[in-house]
Write a protein that holds these residues in place. Structure first.
Motif, PDB file in Angstrom:
ATOM      1  N   UNK A 133       0.848  -1.203   0.000  1.00 29.65           N
ATOM      2  CA  UNK A 133       0.000   0.000   0.000  1.00 29.65           C
ATOM      3  C   UNK A 133       0.879   1.246   0.000  1.00 29.65           C
ATOM      4  N   UNK A 134       0.569   2.166  -0.914  1.00 31.08           N
ATOM      5  CA  UNK A 134       1.352   3.407  -1.008  1.00 31.08           C
ATOM      6  C   UNK A 134       0.653   4.518  -0.228  1.00 31.08           C
ATOM      7  N   UNK A 135       1.459   5.450   0.262  1.00 25.52           N
ATOM      8  CA  UNK A 135       0.889   6.583   0.999  1.00 25.52           C
ATOM      9  C   UNK A 135      -0.118   7.317   0.122  1.00 25.52           C
ATOM     10  N   UNK A 136      -1.124   7.918   0.763  1.00 25.69           N
ATOM     11  CA  UNK A 136      -2.144   8.647   0.004  1.00 25.69           C
ATOM     12  C   UNK A 136      -1.506   9.810  -0.737  1.00 25.69           C
ATOM     13  N   UNK A 137      -1.856   9.997  -2.004  1.00 27.32           N
ATOM     14  CA  UNK A 137      -1.334  11.163  -2.733  1.00 27.32           C
ATOM     15  C   UNK A 137      -1.973  12.438  -2.163  1.00 27.32           C
ATOM     16  N   UNK A 138      -1.262  13.579  -2.257  1.00 23.85           N
ATOM     17  CA  UNK A 138      -1.735  14.837  -1.670  1.00 23.85           C
ATOM     18  C   UNK A 138      -3.138  15.214  -2.150  1.00 23.85           C
ATOM     19  N   UNK A 139      -3.474  14.836  -3.399  1.00 21.78           N
ATOM     20  CA  UNK A 139      -4.800  15.191  -3.909  1.00 21.78           C
ATOM     21  C   UNK A 139      -5.893  14.543  -3.084  1.00 21.78           C
ATOM     22  N   UNK A 140      -5.596  13.376  -2.531  1.00 22.18           N
ATOM     23  CA  UNK A 140      -6.604  12.700  -1.731  1.00 22.18           C
ATOM     24  C   UNK A 140      -6.566  13.167  -0.277  1.00 22.18           C
ATOM     25  N   UNK A 141      -5.358  13.554   0.205  1.00 20.44           N
ATOM     26  CA  UNK A 141      -5.284  14.075   1.578  1.00 20.44           C
ATOM     27  C   UNK A 141      -6.072  15.382   1.643  1.00 20.44           C
ATOM     28  N   UNK A 142      -5.895  16.194   0.599  1.00 24.27           N
ATOM     29  CA  UNK A 142      -6.750  17.354   0.402  1.00 24.27           C
ATOM     30  C   UNK A 142      -6.720  18.294   1.599  1.00 24.27           C
ATOM     31  N   UNK A 143      -5.508  18.669   1.996  1.00 26.59           N
ATOM     32  CA  UNK A 143      -5.409  19.601   3.118  1.00 26.59           C
ATOM     33  C   UNK A 143      -4.083  20.336   3.029  1.00 26.59           C
ATOM     34  N   UNK A 144      -4.060  21.569   3.535  1.00 29.90           N
ATOM     35  CA  UNK A 144      -2.822  22.333   3.547  1.00 29.90           C
ATOM     36  C   UNK A 144      -2.215  22.336   4.943  1.00 29.90           C
ATOM     37  N   UNK A 145      -2.975  21.811   5.923  1.00 27.20           N
ATOM     38  CA  UNK A 145      -2.517  21.771   7.312  1.00 27.20           C
ATOM     39  C   UNK A 145      -1.320  20.829   7.435  1.00 27.20           C
ATOM     40  N   UNK A 146      -0.170  21.371   7.861  1.00 22.19           N
ATOM     41  CA  UNK A 146       1.016  20.492   7.946  1.00 22.19           C
ATOM     42  C   UNK A 146       0.810  19.314   8.896  1.00 22.19           C
ATOM     43  N   UNK A 147       0.007  19.514   9.940  1.00 18.19           N
ATOM     44  CA  UNK A 147      -0.230  18.425  10.885  1.00 18.19           C
ATOM     45  C   UNK A 147      -1.002  17.291  10.196  1.00 18.19           C
ATOM     46  N   UNK A 148      -1.992  17.658   9.400  1.00 18.46           N
ATOM     47  CA  UNK A 148      -2.785  16.656   8.675  1.00 18.46           C
ATOM     48  C   UNK A 148      -1.897  15.916   7.666  1.00 18.46           C
ATOM     49  N   UNK A 149      -1.058  16.686   6.948  1.00 23.11           N
ATOM     50  CA  UNK A 149      -0.160  16.067   5.971  1.00 23.11           C
ATOM     51  C   UNK A 149       0.805  15.103   6.660  1.00 23.11           C
ATOM     52  N   UNK A 150       1.311  15.531   7.818  1.00 25.64           N
ATOM     53  CA  UNK A 150       2.225  14.665   8.570  1.00 25.64           C
ATOM     54  C   UNK A 150       1.475  13.399   8.996  1.00 25.64           C
ATOM     55  N   UNK A 151       0.223  13.583   9.448  1.00 26.43           N
ATOM     56  CA  UNK A 151      -0.588  12.446   9.864  1.00 26.43           C
ATOM     57  C   UNK A 151      -0.831  11.471   8.735  1.00 26.43           C
ATOM     58  N   UNK A 152      -1.069  12.013   7.530  1.00 27.27           N
ATOM     59  CA  UNK A 152      -1.294  11.142   6.370  1.00 27.27           C
ATOM     60  C   UNK A 152      -0.053  10.308   6.080  1.00 27.27           C
ATOM     61  N   UNK A 153       1.123  10.944   6.202  1.00 31.12           N
ATOM     62  CA  UNK A 153       2.375  10.217   5.994  1.00 31.12           C
ATOM     63  C   UNK A 153       2.550   9.123   7.027  1.00 31.12           C
ATOM     64  N   UNK A 154       2.271   9.483   8.310  1.00 33.98           N
ATOM     65  CA  UNK A 154       2.405   8.504   9.386  1.00 33.98           C
ATOM     66  C   UNK A 154       1.415   7.347   9.211  1.00 33.98           C
ATOM     67  N   UNK A 155       0.226   7.670   8.692  1.00 30.80           N
ATOM     68  CA  UNK A 155      -0.809   6.659   8.506  1.00 30.80           C
ATOM     69  C   UNK A 155      -0.294   5.535   7.603  1.00 30.80           C
TER      70      UNK A 155
END
Lengths: 188, 463
Positions: free
Chosen positions: B373-395
């Motif tokens: 499974x690959x990390x979600x692409x930014x288009x699907x994370x759909x957020x500019x919040x660095x905390x959310x982006x970090x969370x998506x990476x950690x997920x």
């Protein structure tokens, strides 16, 4: 009672020595020949059976040695890191090829201590993977998951991962003591 | 011409062709059996196909742990017709398992196991398990990483036998570990021991057909009474029986030949199963799974409640065999027609549905972590919040994505989290992640407080 009477019958009426020629069954002689043929057959079967059954049971009869195998040097394993190490089983034969290899997950806990886990999932023996990011061991077959200390985190495994013995030999050789594939029993 | 005739007369006299063999071929059988009776002979056709292609494969195969894999590559890519032979042997095994299953279902549904054919059923049960054992040892002989791990999985199952489990497992592997001795043993079982048992049992199974006759198609209301059955059967044969050859045999031969042609067709179209990695037990990045006909069992192992599983692995097969062996004695007389045995039909349907459902699940293996499974692409994370982006990476990094589906990405073991933000509050998310539960590990000891906050922030945006 009737058995005794039957058994006693030949004695009660002894047959003449030339009974066979006279078409009178020579019961003691026939009895002896039957016993002889069956007995000899049994001896033959036993004589063949011993080596054949031994060949079948050989894995249980032969000695299964263990051996210390070098899996690396101290510098290969930074403290806190977990590595897949490969080693040769204790008693490979000339035609084993790569099938006599085994693997273990080796972690250096501190300067002097190591922990080595069997790669075999305790559920059905499939190879577990160490997932560095998650800090978990995961099994591809049926989804068994273990914590970094080898205890069961989730899924079907009935017990934790088995560990190998590790020693540091000489100044920097890290050695692992080979062991049988861990077999989970019904009581686990 | 005269010479030929005298040779025939000599052979016929010495071999008893007219006296013994032809009457066997022409033994009377009940009429009206039609097409439902062809599956047993189709199984035999498959067995013959397996013997013939199996012998051909042994001409090419090297049964040693070190060379088998290389010889399989040779068979698959270089040997003359080697690829086709392997494929036919594989699809032949599939066909045999399928036919044996259909044959058994037919016998059960028409209650042909009742008096006087109990031993036909019992020998059939052993033939079923021998067929499966042949299938399993056969796929193991590919001796790629899947074969090696199949051997380990088999040893672990045998290991659940009480008291002698560990010894039995060691006996199966040929030692403490996989090694040079393992493949030799499986090769011997697959090519010598099991076939010998199969031939003996098939001979016995066929002999019983001659001894007790083919069961007549059931008629509702005509009950089997052991006291009168044989008499009635003989009277029926005398009245309406037809010679097996050719009146019944032509269907067997037609269907059997069609089966074999279908097997060869599939083999040529799809080819043999691809080989996986070399047979090293140190090759751990592999995804062991059996061929399709054992996938239902494989699926069952993943789905059973973990607490009872060790017991079920042992008790399940033992109970299955005992029930199958006891069946003809528990119901040896009475009604045979499926129209009057609705529970038997219902049970058969349940078994088929259960097996097909498990097979489907086994093919999907939703319980298996989706390691790629690959990390979600930014288009699907759909957020500019660095905390959310970090969370998506950690997920992805923490392995959450292996088991949880988000917007079509990830595994299927756990619940889908595409809209988890609607269902759970941050506090509830925290409790679930830290404590785990069911099939989820407790991440409390694995994840730091900061990482946890980021993952929760990411999940809260999934709405």
């Amino acid at each position: 009672m009737s058995n005794e009477a039957n058994a006693a019958a030949p004695d009660a009426a002894p047959t003449p020595p030339d009974a066979a020629e006279a078409h009178v069954p020579d019961e003691p002689r026939r009895d002896f020949l039957i016993k002889l043929s069956l007995g000899l057959g049994g001896v033959a079967a036993l004589a063949v059976g011993v080596p054949v059954v031994s060949a079948v049971l050989a894995p249980l009869l032969q000695k299964n040695p263990q051996a210390w195998r070098k899996v690396g040097t101290l510098t290969d394993f930074p403290v806190g890191s977990t590595h897949l190490v490969k080693f040769e089983n204790a008693d490979p034969v000339a035609w084993s090829g790569v099938s006599s290899e085994s693997a273990a997950w080796l972690r250096r806990d501190s300067e002097t201590t190591f922990t080595a886990f069997s790669v075999n999932c305790s559920h059905l023996g499939c190879p577990v993977r160490w997932e560095q990011g998650a800090g978990l061991f995961m099994c591809p077959c049926h989804g068994g998951i273990y914590y970094k200390d080898g205890s069961v985190a989730a899924g079907p495994p009935p017990q934790g991962l088995t560990q190998y013995k590790i020693r540091v030999n000489g100044p920097h050789d890290v050695e692992l003591l080979t062991a049988p594939i861990p077999i989970t029993n019904i009581t686990s | 011409m005269k010479i030929l005739r005298s040779i025939w007369a000599w052979l016929d006299d010495r071999l008893g062709i007219s006296d013994t063999l032809l009457p066997l071929a022409r033994h009377p059988v009940p009429p009206g059996a039609k097409w439902s009776y062809v599956f047993g002979s189709a199984t035999l056709f498959c067995l013959i196909l397996q013997v013939v292609t199996g012998v051909a494969l042994t001409l090419l195969y090297q049964p040693t742990s070190s060379e088998a894999y290389k010889s399989l590559q040779f068979i698959s890519h270089q040997a003359v017709f080697g690829r086709s032979l392997r494929a036919i042997h594989y699809f032949g095994a599939s066909g045999m398992v399928l036919m044996v299953g259909i044959h058994m279902l037919r016998v059960y549904i028409t209650a042909s196991y009742k008096f006087p054919r109990e031993m036909s059923w019992i020998s059939g049960v052993f033939l079923l398990f021998l067929t499966l054992a042949m299938g399993f040892t056969g796929q193991l002989l590919r001796w790629d990483s899947n074969g090696v791990w199949s051997a380990v999985v088999a040893a672990e199952q045998v290991g659940r036998v009480p008291v002698i489990g560990t010894y039995a497992a060691r006996l199966l592997l040929g030692g403490d570990t996989i090694g040079g001795q393992s493949l030799s043993r499986f090769y011997s079982y697959h090519t010598l021991l099991f076939p010998a048992l199969l031939f003996g049992l098939v001979g016995f199974h066929l002999y019983l057909v001659l001894r007790n006759g083919v069961s007549e198609p059931p008629v509702p209301g005509r009950l089997v009474d052991p006291k009168t059955y044989r008499q009635q059967y003989q009277a029926m044969l005398k009245k309406v029986g037809v010679p097996f050859w050719p009146y019944a045999a032509w269907r067997d031969i037609l269907f059997g030949s069609a089966t074999i042609i279908a097997i060869i067709g599939l083999a040529l179209i799809y080819g043999p199963p691809e080989l996986t990695q070399p047979p090293s037990p140190a090759t751990i990045y592999t995804n062991p799974a059996p061929d399709w006909y054992l996938l239902p069992v494989f699926a069952l192992f993943a789905l059973m409640p973990a607490k009872i599983e060790s017991v079920v692995i042992f008790v399940g097969p033992v109970l299955t065999v005992l029930v199958l062996l006891a069946l003809p004695f528990m119901a040896s007389s009475g009604e045979r027609s499926p129209l009057r045995r609705p529970w038997a039909v219902f049970g058969s349907v349940c078994v088929v549905v259960f097996m097909v459902a498990l097979l489907r699940l086994g093919l999907q293996a939703p319980w298996s972590p989706k390691f790629d499974a690959k990390a979600l692409p930014p288009t699907l994370v759909h957020s500019a919040d660095p905390l959310v982006l970090k969370g998506a990476g950690l997920f992805a990094n923490k392995g959450c994505l292996y088991c949880h589906l988000v917007n079509g990405h990830g595994g299927h073991r756990g619940p889908e989290l595409t809209e988890v933000g609607r269902r759970l509050t941050p506090g509830e998310l925290r409790i679930r992640i830290v404590n785990g539960g069911g099939n989820m590990p407790a991440y409390g000891g694995v994840i730091s407080e900061k990482e946890l906050a980021a993952v929760i922030a990411f999940l809260e945006t999934r709405k």
